[in-house]
Design an enzyme around this catalytic site. Sequence first.
Site, PDB file in Angstrom:
ATOM      1  N   GLU A   1     -24.086  72.382  85.452  1.00  0.00           N
ATOM      2  CA  GLU A   1     -22.763  72.730  85.975  1.00  0.00           C
ATOM      3  C   GLU A   1     -22.345  74.028  85.292  1.00  0.00           C
ATOM      4  OE1 GLU A   1     -19.651  69.709  85.505  1.00  0.00           O
ATOM      5  OE2 GLU A   1     -18.226  71.358  85.228  1.00  0.00           O
TER       6      GLU A   1
ATOM      7  N   ARG B   1     -15.527  79.932  84.237  1.00  0.00           N
ATOM      8  CA  ARG B   1     -14.640  80.364  83.152  1.00  0.00           C
ATOM      9  C   ARG B   1     -14.970  81.773  82.702  1.00  0.00           C
ATOM     10  NH1 ARG B   1     -14.656  74.771  79.486  1.00  0.00           N
ATOM     11  NH2 ARG B   1     -14.378  73.405  81.291  1.00  0.00           N
TER      12      ARG B   1
ATOM     13  N   LYS C   1     -14.546  63.184  88.464  1.00  0.00           N
ATOM     14  CA  LYS C   1     -14.701  63.559  87.058  1.00  0.00           C
ATOM     15  C   LYS C   1     -13.598  62.852  86.257  1.00  0.00           C
ATOM     16  CE  LYS C   1     -14.340  67.576  83.998  1.00  0.00           C
ATOM     17  NZ  LYS C   1     -15.107  68.754  83.593  1.00  0.00           N
TER      18      LYS C   1
HETATM   19  C1  3PG Z   1     -15.101  70.794  79.431  1.00  0.00           C
HETATM   20  O1  3PG Z   1     -14.492  70.841  80.492  1.00  0.00           O
HETATM   21  O2  3PG Z   1     -15.084  71.703  78.593  1.00  0.00           O
HETATM   22  C2  3PG Z   1     -15.946  69.626  79.216  1.00  0.00           C
HETATM   23  O3  3PG Z   1     -15.421  68.448  79.578  1.00  0.00           O
HETATM   24  C3  3PG Z   1     -16.873  69.687  78.090  1.00  0.00           C
HETATM   25  O4  3PG Z   1     -16.547  68.824  77.130  1.00  0.00           O
HETATM   26  P1  3PG Z   1     -17.406  68.802  75.809  1.00  0.00           P
HETATM   27  O5  3PG Z   1     -17.438  70.215  75.300  1.00  0.00           O
HETATM   28  O6  3PG Z   1     -16.653  67.886  74.895  1.00  0.00           O
HETATM   29  O7  3PG Z   1     -18.770  68.298  76.178  1.00  0.00           O
END
Ligand code: 3PG
Length: 213
Positions: free
Chosen positions: A38, A42, A125
């Site tokens: 994924e 960002r 999610k």
């Molecule tokens: C996010 O959106 O940054 C995620 O859910 C990732 O979470 P994590 O860094 O705790 O794996």
Amino acid sequence: MINRIAALKLIPMVVMDRADQADGFADALVAGGLPVAEITFRTPAAEASIRAIAKRGDVLVGAGTVLTIEQADRAIDAGAQFLVAPGTNPKVVDHVVKRGVPMMPGVVTPSEIELAMSLGATALKFFPAENMGGVDTLKAYAGPYADARFLPTGGITPELLPGYLKLNNVLACGGSWLAPRDLLAAGKFDDIRSRVQQAKNILAGIASVGNQL
Ligand code: 3PG
């Protein structure tokens, strides 16, 4: 598509700063035995990274942090095979459903689950999972929302992974620990491959619970 994700059980979530590293990253995923990613919207490199990985054809590539219709269109046009968002934005979900691409909108509360399901999503999610009660919250949702399947992300570690994946209503988990931004930016693909292989070993030890949709 959702069943393919359920079969893989774990989605590495990444923030790509350089699209020219997408191939090295994809190679590490394939070598590690977990050909799915994924790519979060960002960074400016997200779209080109998705395009580069989609073109290869050997990695199931999705777009994450899809907050707007414009981002959804860019992700789909770049070849994203599934879309994920931290929340449920009805306009975005409607648009993506019309384009025929699977979308997993984010939920935390019962009302958000009902909203997302009313928009046609059944794969949701669950974010931020650990902050929002994690495994215990998902267990509680199994009663009233028997058709919902969750992709918990946020705070999940290799140690916590089995607890989530043993739940019947968990499709797969997402996590950034497999390919952290700094390792990616430094091009440390061997480290990423070894993190993926370690995760695969954990997955191999978890009995299948048949959590497909
Ligand atoms: C996010 O959106 O940054 C995620 O859910 C990732 O979470 P994590 O860094 O705790 O794996």
